[in-house]
Scaffold this motif. Structure first.
Motif, short mmCIF file in Angstrom:
data_model
loop_
_atom_site.label_atom_id
_atom_site.label_comp_id
_atom_site.label_asym_id
_atom_site.label_seq_id
_atom_site.Cartn_x
_atom_site.Cartn_y
_atom_site.Cartn_z
N ASP A 204 0.73 -1.36 -0.05
CA ASP A 204 0.05 0.19 -0.16
C ASP A 204 0.78 1.09 -0.01
N LEU A 205 1.94 1.14 0.84
CA LEU A 205 2.87 2.50 0.96
C LEU A 205 3.50 2.89 -0.58
N VAL A 206 3.65 1.93 -1.64
CA VAL A 206 4.19 2.14 -2.60
C VAL A 206 3.16 2.17 -3.86
N LYS A 207 1.93 2.49 -3.83
CA LYS A 207 1.03 2.65 -4.78
C LYS A 207 1.20 3.88 -5.76
N GLY A 208 1.65 4.97 -4.90
CA GLY A 208 1.83 6.16 -5.78
C GLY A 208 0.82 6.94 -5.97
N GLY A 209 1.02 8.38 -6.74
CA GLY A 209 0.07 9.24 -7.05
C GLY A 209 -1.06 9.65 -5.99
N ASN A 210 -0.48 9.59 -4.65
CA ASN A 210 -1.41 9.95 -3.63
C ASN A 210 -0.89 11.61 -3.18
N HIS A 211 -1.38 12.65 -3.84
CA HIS A 211 -0.71 13.98 -3.78
C HIS A 211 -1.57 14.55 -2.51
N GLN A 212 -1.11 15.30 -1.69
CA GLN A 212 -1.50 15.84 -0.55
C GLN A 212 -0.57 17.42 -0.07
N GLN A 213 -1.34 18.59 0.03
CA GLN A 213 -0.62 19.65 0.61
C GLN A 213 -0.30 19.24 1.94
N GLY A 214 0.86 20.24 2.61
CA GLY A 214 0.85 20.26 4.00
C GLY A 214 1.95 19.08 4.38
N PRO A 215 2.39 19.02 5.48
CA PRO A 215 3.17 18.18 6.07
C PRO A 215 2.56 16.78 6.10
N VAL A 216 3.24 15.50 5.96
CA VAL A 216 3.08 14.24 6.09
C VAL A 216 3.90 13.56 6.84
N LYS A 217 3.20 12.69 7.65
CA LYS A 217 3.75 11.80 8.57
C LYS A 217 4.24 10.66 7.98
N TYR A 218 5.63 10.18 8.14
CA TYR A 218 5.96 9.11 7.65
C TYR A 218 6.50 8.13 8.49
N THR A 219 6.30 6.74 8.25
CA THR A 219 6.64 5.55 9.09
C THR A 219 7.99 5.37 9.13
N VAL A 220 8.58 5.59 7.45
CA VAL A 220 9.81 5.47 7.47
C VAL A 220 10.66 6.68 7.00
N LEU A 221 11.70 6.77 7.99
CA LEU A 221 12.67 7.83 7.57
C LEU A 221 13.93 7.71 7.26
N PRO A 222 14.64 8.04 6.40
CA PRO A 222 14.27 9.00 5.42
C PRO A 222 13.03 8.32 4.65
N PRO A 223 11.76 9.00 4.35
CA PRO A 223 10.68 8.22 3.52
C PRO A 223 11.15 7.50 2.18
N VAL A 224 10.62 6.75 1.98
CA VAL A 224 10.85 5.83 0.43
C VAL A 224 9.67 5.79 -0.44
N ALA A 225 8.42 6.20 0.18
CA ALA A 225 7.35 6.35 -0.65
C ALA A 225 6.18 6.81 0.17
N GLY A 226 4.99 6.88 -0.43
CA GLY A 226 3.82 7.23 0.50
C GLY A 226 3.22 8.67 -0.25
N PRO A 227 2.34 9.09 0.67
CA PRO A 227 1.70 10.49 0.17
C PRO A 227 2.76 11.44 -0.02
N HIS A 228 2.58 12.50 -1.12
CA HIS A 228 3.76 13.34 -1.08
C HIS A 228 3.15 14.76 -1.73
N ASN A 229 3.77 15.79 -1.65
CA ASN A 229 3.54 17.07 -2.21
C ASN A 229 3.27 17.03 -3.78
N PRO A 230 2.27 17.81 -4.22
CA PRO A 230 2.20 17.91 -5.70
C PRO A 230 3.47 18.19 -6.48
#
Length: 271
Positions: free
Chosen positions: A116-142
């Motif tokens: 689920d983490l690596v599906k991609g295409g999930n854009h959102q504004q503002g800060p995102v809380k990542y479970t993996v740091l540094p992050p490797v995938a997940g929701p991200h800024n446009p």
């Protein structure tokens, strides 16, 4: 010498003198004695050496010529090594990039661990809380971080960096206290090369961490050969947007707060 005749007295032979003296150094007739060794079985020397016992030639050993042998052996070993490496390289090159990534010792494949983490295409504004740091995938800024071989001297926003990973970028991060010579070696691997970027990152549990979309590798120093293998295998290949996803026209500012770029990026340029 006396000669005895049957029934008569001994008579001495009459010696007739010729009046000639024997030549100096030559024995008189009748006084010649056989030379030691003369007689039967002794070959006589004739004209042209006929009758002389043949002399067996002496063979001279020159030893083995090790120089040419060693050279030929070295050339053969080199040829075998070249052919062997070519076969190995061809076999490695024929592997799918996913299998080559799996062969990198220490790599973590989040595509396998969290689909689920690596599906991609999930854009959102503002800060995102990542479970993996540094992050490797997940929701991200446009908006993505510019990734044309960019070297950032301060931390960048995760939300922009993850979008760059989605485009096929390899993001190299390092502890801010990493020695300058180590940072310089990392810069050499990045500067001017599309879909690569470098930045310091606070709180790393290893001196250096490499990220591609869905993959992570942490190492202790910039001389680790796995860094080059990670880049070679995953740069571009790990993109889920395809090889033509952009790295230009991205965010070039540093800072960990994501920027609201609005919707000015068209669907064609953003992933």
């Amino acid at each position: 010498m006396s000669i005895s005749t049957p029934g008569g007295p001994e008579r001495r032979p009459t010696v007739v003198s010729t009046g000639k003296k024997p030549a100096a150094g030559r024995p008189a007739a009748g006084d010649r004695t056989a030379k030691p060794g003369a007689g039967k079985g002794t070959p006589r020397q004739g004209s042209g050496g006929k009758g002389r016992k043949p002399i067996t030639p002496v063979k001279v050993s020159q030893g083995r010529a090790w120089g040419p042998t060693a050279l030929i052996t070295a050339v053969c070993l080199l040829a075998v090594g070249i052919v062997g490496y070519a076969v190995y390289a061809a076999a490695q090159g024929s592997k799918p990039w996913e299998k080559r990534a799996a062969d990198i010792k220490g790599i973590v494949d989040y595509r396998d661990k969290d689909k689920d983490l690596v599906k991609g295409g999930n854009h959102q504004q503002g800060p995102v809380k990542y479970t993996v740091l540094p992050p490797v995938a997940g929701p991200h800024n446009p908006a993505w971080q510019n990734c044309m071989g960019d070297v950032y001297d301060a931390p960048i926003a995760n939300e922009h960096a993850v979008h760059s990973l989605e485009h096929g970028t390899v993001w190299i991060t390092y502890r801010p206290d990493l020695p300058a010579d180590q940072v310089a070696k990392l810069k050499e691997k990045v500067v001017g090369k599309e879909k690569l970027m470098l930045s310091p990152y606070e709180g790393l549990d290893k001196p250096i961490s490499l990220q591609a979309w869905g993959y992570q590798l942490k190492v202790d120093n910039a001389d680790d050969k796995r860094i080059d293998e990670f880049i070679k295998t995953l740069r571009v290949n790990a993109s889920i947007e395809g090889p033509n996803a952009l790295c230009t026209q991205g965010v070039t500012a540093t800072g960990t707060t994501p920027r609201d770029m609005g919707n000015q990026m068209s669907d064609q340029t953003q992933g």
